[in-house]
Design a protein around this motif. Structure first.
Motif, short mmCIF file in Angstrom:
data_model
loop_
_atom_site.label_atom_id
_atom_site.label_comp_id
_atom_site.label_asym_id
_atom_site.label_seq_id
_atom_site.Cartn_x
_atom_site.Cartn_y
_atom_site.Cartn_z
N SER A 72 -40.86 -19.42 104.97
CA SER A 72 -42.36 -20.22 105.00
C SER A 72 -42.38 -20.94 103.48
O SER A 72 -41.74 -20.48 102.76
CB SER A 72 -43.42 -19.40 105.30
OG SER A 72 -43.33 -18.82 106.32
N ARG A 79 -49.06 -19.26 97.68
CA ARG A 79 -49.58 -18.17 96.84
C ARG A 79 -48.48 -17.78 95.63
O ARG A 79 -47.47 -18.42 95.66
CB ARG A 79 -49.57 -16.90 97.69
CG ARG A 79 -48.56 -16.09 97.78
CD ARG A 79 -48.45 -14.39 98.16
NE ARG A 79 -47.82 -13.99 98.88
CZ ARG A 79 -46.51 -13.49 98.41
NH1 ARG A 79 -46.01 -13.94 97.25
NH2 ARG A 79 -45.78 -12.79 99.25
N ARG A 95 -44.50 -12.90 93.94
CA ARG A 95 -44.66 -11.23 93.39
C ARG A 95 -43.40 -11.27 93.03
O ARG A 95 -42.09 -11.60 93.02
CB ARG A 95 -44.80 -10.36 94.79
CG ARG A 95 -46.13 -10.75 95.43
CD ARG A 95 -46.14 -9.47 96.28
NE ARG A 95 -47.34 -9.65 97.35
CZ ARG A 95 -47.10 -9.70 98.62
NH1 ARG A 95 -46.07 -9.62 99.26
NH2 ARG A 95 -48.32 -10.12 99.44
N TYR A 148 -39.68 -17.21 100.06
CA TYR A 148 -40.95 -18.15 100.43
C TYR A 148 -40.09 -19.22 99.57
O TYR A 148 -39.48 -19.31 98.60
CB TYR A 148 -42.21 -17.76 99.86
CG TYR A 148 -43.08 -16.83 100.94
CD1 TYR A 148 -43.50 -17.35 102.21
CD2 TYR A 148 -43.33 -15.76 100.49
CE1 TYR A 148 -44.28 -16.69 102.70
CE2 TYR A 148 -43.91 -14.74 101.46
CZ TYR A 148 -44.61 -15.39 102.51
OH TYR A 148 -45.23 -14.33 103.28
N GLU A 153 -46.31 -25.32 112.01
CA GLU A 153 -47.67 -24.77 112.24
C GLU A 153 -47.90 -24.38 110.57
O GLU A 153 -47.00 -24.04 109.83
CB GLU A 153 -47.79 -23.56 113.13
CG GLU A 153 -46.77 -22.22 112.58
CD GLU A 153 -47.53 -21.36 111.26
OE1 GLU A 153 -48.55 -21.45 111.22
OE2 GLU A 153 -46.62 -21.02 110.44
N TYR A 172 -49.89 -21.26 104.17
CA TYR A 172 -48.54 -20.60 104.43
C TYR A 172 -48.35 -21.58 105.74
O TYR A 172 -48.97 -21.71 106.67
CB TYR A 172 -48.52 -19.10 104.94
CG TYR A 172 -48.86 -18.04 104.11
CD1 TYR A 172 -50.32 -17.78 103.71
CD2 TYR A 172 -47.94 -17.17 103.59
CE1 TYR A 172 -50.50 -16.77 102.75
CE2 TYR A 172 -48.16 -16.25 102.54
CZ TYR A 172 -49.37 -16.01 102.48
OH TYR A 172 -49.85 -14.88 101.16
N ASP A 182 -41.95 -14.63 110.33
CA ASP A 182 -42.80 -13.37 109.83
C ASP A 182 -44.17 -14.08 109.52
O ASP A 182 -44.38 -14.68 108.33
CB ASP A 182 -42.17 -12.86 108.53
CG ASP A 182 -43.09 -12.09 107.82
OD1 ASP A 182 -44.52 -11.79 108.06
OD2 ASP A 182 -42.66 -11.35 107.01
N ASP A 229 -48.71 -14.82 110.86
CA ASP A 229 -49.69 -14.04 111.21
C ASP A 229 -50.27 -14.71 112.61
O ASP A 229 -49.57 -15.51 113.11
CB ASP A 229 -50.97 -14.34 110.11
CG ASP A 229 -51.43 -15.74 110.43
OD1 ASP A 229 -51.16 -16.59 110.63
OD2 ASP A 229 -52.76 -15.68 109.95
N ARG A 232 -56.62 -6.37 101.58
CA ARG A 232 -55.63 -6.51 102.56
C ARG A 232 -56.00 -5.40 103.63
O ARG A 232 -55.96 -5.49 104.74
CB ARG A 232 -54.02 -6.27 102.04
CG ARG A 232 -53.75 -7.53 101.52
CD ARG A 232 -52.34 -7.38 101.00
NE ARG A 232 -52.16 -8.58 100.16
CZ ARG A 232 -51.06 -9.66 100.57
NH1 ARG A 232 -50.32 -9.20 101.61
NH2 ARG A 232 -50.95 -10.56 100.06
#
Ligand code: 5GP
Length: 213
Positions: free
Chosen positions: A42, A46, A49, A58, A77, A86, A106, A108, A154
């Motif tokens: 995706s 963000r 990390r 990503y 999407e 995302y 992966d 949501d 979260r």
């Protein structure tokens, strides 16, 4: 008689879960064991990390580039999750499905709903639940990648995300990683055999029926 008449259209395997339910570990194991499965990487706005690689985990991008991508129809999407955007790049998915390969997502529940609207026949939706709330919190804290504030956010979001489980075809409670991976593999292998994914079946059966014995 040739056994190559039957071809397969690829499928879209969606794994959704609250953050920390073990979805990334399941995806990693699955990708390592399944030759015909590719991860849809995706795009996200963000921050990267520690330990994440651009282009692998990503495609890290900024808001302006993401919005240009939206306007140019580059995403199958997209959704806003935890204040960041995302999106699923369209090109890889279309190429793989046409080549009879499967794609792992992966994403949501918001992304899953969008894919279900545009490509319902190709979609197989799995929701992963954590075995307990304390386990979820433990896994989020042990990642040590996010601040305490992010972890708290979260956790608060997890209850909301879990309410979407009825929108999925299969539910796996992730008690044990190897067992969960085996369960996803079983779903994938069975879904590949669905009649509507096997192209050329009528010709194959015609040959079977027409063969003199
Ligand atoms: P994280 O920031 O922890 O990597 O991901 C946060 C959430 O965003 C996860 O629930 C993940 O499944 C979701 N997500 C990741 N990529 C996409 C995407 O392309 N589309 C949508 N709709 N959700 C995504």
């Amino acid at each position: 008689m040739s056994d190559t008449i039957i071809q397969r259209r690829g499928l879209m395997l969606v794994l959704s879960s609250p953050s920390g339910a073990g979805k990334s570990s399941i995806s990693r194991e699955l990708l390592a064991s399944e030759d015909d499965l590719t991860l849809s990487v995706s795009a996200t706005t963000r921050q990267r990390r520690p330990g994440e690689t651009d282009g692998k985990d990503y495609h890290f991008t900024d808001l302006t580039s993401f919005q240009i991508g939206i306007n140019q129809g580059e995403f199958l999407e997209y959704a806003k999750v935890f204040d960041n955007y995302y999106g699923t790049p369209r090109a890889l998915v279309e190429e793989k499905l046409a080549a009879g390969k499967d794609v792992l997502f992966d994403i949501d529940w918001q992304g899953t709903q969008q894919l279900a609207e545009i490509m319902p026949e190709d979609l197989v939706k799995i929701f992963i639940l954590p075995p307990s709330v304390s386990e979820l919190e433990k896994r989020l804290l042990s990642r040590a990648q996010d601040t305490a504030e992010v972890v708290a956010g979260r956790m608060a979001k997890a209850a909301d995300e879990m309410s979407h489980y009825p929108e999925y075809d299969y539910i796996i409670v992730n008690y044990d990683l190897p067992k969960s991976v085996a369960q996803v593999q079983a779903i994938l292998h069975a879904e590949r055999l669905k009649r509507n994914r096997q192209i050329g079946l009528s010709e194959f059966v015609k040959q079977l029926r027409d063969t003199k014995y």
